[in-house]
Design a protein around this motif. Structure first.
Motif, PDB file in Angstrom:
ATOM      1  N   LYS A   2      -2.490  10.282  -3.083  1.00 44.03           N
ATOM      2  CA  LYS A   2      -3.851   9.824  -2.802  1.00 44.03           C
ATOM      3  C   LYS A   2      -4.131   8.492  -3.492  1.00 44.03           C
ATOM      4  O   LYS A   2      -5.274   8.046  -3.550  1.00 44.03           O
ATOM      5  CB  LYS A   2      -4.888  10.884  -3.227  1.00 44.03           C
ATOM      6  CG  LYS A   2      -4.901  12.142  -2.368  1.00 44.03           C
ATOM      7  CD  LYS A   2      -5.019  11.880  -0.858  1.00 44.03           C
ATOM      8  CE  LYS A   2      -6.400  11.446  -0.403  1.00 44.03           C
ATOM      9  NZ  LYS A   2      -6.412  11.200   1.088  1.00 44.03           N
ATOM     10  N   ASN A   3      -3.103   7.890  -4.077  1.00 40.56           N
ATOM     11  CA  ASN A   3      -3.279   6.566  -4.693  1.00 40.56           C
ATOM     12  C   ASN A   3      -2.528   5.539  -3.837  1.00 40.56           C
ATOM     13  O   ASN A   3      -1.300   5.494  -3.830  1.00 40.56           O
ATOM     14  CB  ASN A   3      -2.726   6.581  -6.127  1.00 40.56           C
ATOM     15  CG  ASN A   3      -2.896   5.228  -6.800  1.00 40.56           C
ATOM     16  OD1 ASN A   3      -3.093   4.205  -6.143  1.00 40.56           O
ATOM     17  ND2 ASN A   3      -2.821   5.218  -8.121  1.00 40.56           N
ATOM     18  N   PRO A   4      -3.272   4.690  -3.102  1.00 38.87           N
ATOM     19  CA  PRO A   4      -2.606   3.774  -2.173  1.00 38.87           C
ATOM     20  C   PRO A   4      -1.736   2.740  -2.886  1.00 38.87           C
ATOM     21  O   PRO A   4      -0.797   2.208  -2.295  1.00 38.87           O
ATOM     22  CB  PRO A   4      -3.771   3.083  -1.454  1.00 38.87           C
ATOM     23  CG  PRO A   4      -4.925   3.198  -2.388  1.00 38.87           C
ATOM     24  CD  PRO A   4      -4.732   4.503  -3.128  1.00 38.87           C
ATOM     25  N   TYR A   5      -2.056   2.460  -4.144  1.00 42.36           N
ATOM     26  CA  TYR A   5      -1.238   1.482  -4.892  1.00 42.36           C
ATOM     27  C   TYR A   5       0.112   2.103  -5.256  1.00 42.36           C
ATOM     28  O   TYR A   5       1.155   1.454  -5.195  1.00 42.36           O
ATOM     29  CB  TYR A   5      -1.990   1.006  -6.139  1.00 42.36           C
ATOM     30  CG  TYR A   5      -3.138   0.088  -5.760  1.00 42.36           C
ATOM     31  CD1 TYR A   5      -2.930  -1.273  -5.612  1.00 42.36           C
ATOM     32  CD2 TYR A   5      -4.416   0.596  -5.512  1.00 42.36           C
ATOM     33  CE1 TYR A   5      -3.964  -2.124  -5.233  1.00 42.36           C
ATOM     34  CE2 TYR A   5      -5.451  -0.233  -5.133  1.00 42.36           C
ATOM     35  CZ  TYR A   5      -5.224  -1.596  -4.997  1.00 42.36           C
ATOM     36  OH  TYR A   5      -6.245  -2.429  -4.619  1.00 42.36           O
ATOM     37  N   TYR A   6       0.079   3.384  -5.617  1.00 42.53           N
ATOM     38  CA  TYR A   6       1.334   4.089  -5.903  1.00 42.53           C
ATOM     39  C   TYR A   6       2.200   4.134  -4.635  1.00 42.53           C
ATOM     40  O   TYR A   6       3.397   3.837  -4.668  1.00 42.53           O
ATOM     41  CB  TYR A   6       1.042   5.512  -6.410  1.00 42.53           C
ATOM     42  CG  TYR A   6       2.263   6.383  -6.402  1.00 42.53           C
ATOM     43  CD1 TYR A   6       3.275   6.203  -7.346  1.00 42.53           C
ATOM     44  CD2 TYR A   6       2.449   7.346  -5.402  1.00 42.53           C
ATOM     45  CE1 TYR A   6       4.423   6.966  -7.315  1.00 42.53           C
ATOM     46  CE2 TYR A   6       3.594   8.115  -5.366  1.00 42.53           C
ATOM     47  CZ  TYR A   6       4.588   7.929  -6.319  1.00 42.53           C
ATOM     48  OH  TYR A   6       5.728   8.677  -6.266  1.00 42.53           O
TER      49      TYR A   6
END
Ligand SMILES: Cc1cc2nc3c(=O)[nH]c(=O)nc-3n(C[C@H](O)[C@H](O)[C@H](O)COP(=O)(O)OP(=O)(O)OC[C@H]3O[C@@H](n4cnc5c(N)ncnc54)[C@H](O)[C@@H]3O)c2cc1C
Length: 524
Positions: A2-6
């Motif tokens: 749920k973390n788009p940067y990850y």
């Protein structure tokens, strides 16, 4: 997930984890983590000489799965994110033909958040990019590309001044209005992953308006009849007051007889915005028997320079963003909270169509209202006003006309999107598999919903990057009359079809997975 940067920093992941019955995100066998143009050249030469299936990934936000394929070689541009601002840029070979202008050169792996931070927060200027902050610059520009304020500044592709691109022969080319103009035109909206690997892009920058802002609220109708009144009123209100360069983003016609307003504005101040909306709100407030104001309309405005300023947003409106929560991540890494639901999702269905501005004429509005009502019985319908350019300034329309995007965008007042999905999921991972029964049911409902909209719009086309994986006449839908010209550009720069993406230019010549060439008859 749920973390788009990850997700973006992981070469094996994509922002959409798949689409039930269409595609599933899969890591490539090998990835070239390119840091410079020469790495891209080497990867292309290696893939071509060894007959490999090649995939290109920047921001990884393709809904169609075009930056993912198992058994492929990936060119991953994520690290190529250098950004340089220019006061007076002249494209190569254009001296004396184009006036110097302010611009920004962005590495192909940069995402819009990085571009906005450099151009707006740090330098006080504007560059037309995407609404979602984690979308890649190169992928969006090649899509055509709409941002929240596109009704004033046009498409991202129309703001492209020059690109550096490595074509299938391994040659590094400069494409602009003066050098390789056919390639330049194709990059502007012809779709990513088709003509070569773009290594950097130079986009024009503009002056900022004084304010950017948004208007948010939800009004629920208490009966079907009241919802009809509400829909008719908001459409005529949109036509009379919001159908202009100031307003973008969305009104959602929800299945439960509500309209959700999530619109943005530029070039107006809070007082002007309040007085624009007053008549509509008074009208709704005068009929409590028909309507309930579920979320009172709120107006947010901010000096335009601080629209993407993470530090200030965290201080003043922390709820509107979600930050990258990995330890040590840059403070500026955020996404709009409204985009969070889409991170990592598995799509169940996604349909879209441009809506011609003729539907806003007073004698046509009842047809549009009927369609919205019928459509919203099946699924919620979002009208993205910033993704249709009717109502934009003439010079932005002219610039968009000079791109490969379907000219239908020029006459459309909005892109209607009907879509749905579920949480991140992967077939074969117990406890994290997509819910196939629900997904297929949703796909049917989304289809039924779009069928109702299509009763009032025939062949209006749709936006290549926000469209149906199963679109039948995709060539016509995404590019309209521009398709034959795009095919000619493709043949010139990639005659052997090294670059393949699902429903990309020239993909008719390949099997669905892009591994085998098909004969002209369409048989393997
Ligand atoms: C959550 C979400 C929000 C979105 N919001 C918007 C929006 O506000 N406005 C809008 O217009 N669109 C939006 N889109 C659609 C988006 O613009 C497109 O999917 C775009 O192509 C994504 O670019 P990317 O680099 O992030 O994705 P990728 O998946 O990395 O790339 C997309 C395509 O471009 C190709 N590509 C990427 N980099 C290069 C390169 N350097 N050279 C050649 N080809 C390349 C890839 O091969 C792939 O085919 C959104 C998508 C998602 C998932």
């Amino acid at each position: 997930m749920k973390n788009p940067y990850y997700i973006g920093d992981s070469p094996g992941l994509t922002q959409t984890s798949g689409w039930v019955d269409a595609w599933t995100s899969a890591p490539s066998a090998y990835a070239v983590a390119a840091t410079k143009t020469e790495d891209v050249v080497a990867a292309i030469n290696f893939a071509r000489d060894n007959n490999l299936r090649l995939v290109v990934k920047g921001g990884g936000h393709s809904y169609q799965g075009t930056s993912s394929s198992a058994d492929s070689l990936l060119v991953w541009t994520r690290a190529m994110n250098r950004i340089i601002l220019h006061d007076a840029f002249v494209a190569q070979g254009c001296a004396g033909k184009q006036p110097p202008q302010p611009a920004v050169t962005v590495g192909a792996g940069a995402i819009w958040m990085q571009a906005y931070d450099a151009v707006t927060t740090k330098a006080g200027r504007y560059v037309q990019g995407g609404g979602c902050t984690t979308v890649g610059v190169a992928g969006l520009v090649q899509s055509g590309g709409f941002g929240s304020f596109s009704k004033n500044y046009g498409t991202a592709a129309a703001g492209l001044l020059e690109a550096e691109i490595v074509t299938a022969d391994g040659v590094v080319r400069i494409a602009n209005a003066c050098e390789n103009p056919d390639l330049f035109w194709g990059i502007k909206g012809g779709g990513g992953g088709v003509l070569g690997v773009v290594t950097k892009l130079t986009l024009r920058t503009r002056e900022l308006p004084e304010y950017f802002g948004g208007v948010f609220g939800t009004i629920r109708a208490k009966s079907d009849a009241a919802f009809r009144k509400l829909t008719a009123r908001i459409i005529s209100f949109y036509h009379d007051h919001l159908f202009n360069r100031h307003w973008g983003e969305q009104i959602v016609f929800e299945r439960g007889n509500a309209i959700r307003i999530a619109m943005v504005f530029q070039g107006l101040d809070r007082q002007q915005v309040a007085s624009v909306w007053r008549p509509f709100l008074d009208w709704a407030g005068d009929s409590p028997q028909d309507f309930a104001v579920e979320n009172a309309l709120s107006i947010l405005d901010v000096p335009a320079r601080h629209f993407w300023n993470a530090e200030l947003i965290k201080k003043n409106q922390p709820a509107v963003i979600i930050s990258d929560d990995r330890p040590g991540s840059p403070e500026g890494n955020f996404l709009w909270a409204g985009d969070h639901g889409q991170v990592g999702q598995v799509l169940h269905g996604f349909r879209s169509t441009w809506l011609p501005a003729s539907l806003l004429k007073s004698d046509q509005q009842p047809r549009l209202v009927d369609a919205l009502l019928a459509s919203s019985r099946h699924w919620s319908v979002s009208l993205h006003f910033n993704k249709g350019l009717a109502g934009a300034p003439a010079e932005e329309l002219a610039a968009a006309k000079d791109t490969a995007t379907n000219p239908a965008v020029l006459d459309a007042f909005a892109l209607a999107i009907i879509a749905g999905g579920g949480p991140p999921a992967f077939p074969g991972i117990p406890g994290h598999e997509p819910d196939l029964i629900a997904a297929r049911q949703h796909a049917r409902e989304i289809g039924n919903s779009m069928d109702e909209m299509l009763k009032v719009v025939t062949n209006a086309g749709s936006y290549v990057s926000e469209s149906d994986f199963f679109e039948r006449s995709w060539q016509q839908s995404f590019w309209g009359l521009n398709y034959p010209r795009l095919v000619a550009v493709k043949k010139r720069y990639d005659p052997t079809g090294l670059f393949f993406v699902h429903h990309g230019v020239g993909s008719e010549e390949w099997s669905a997975d892009g591994f085998e060439r098909v004969s002209p008859s369409g048989k393997l």
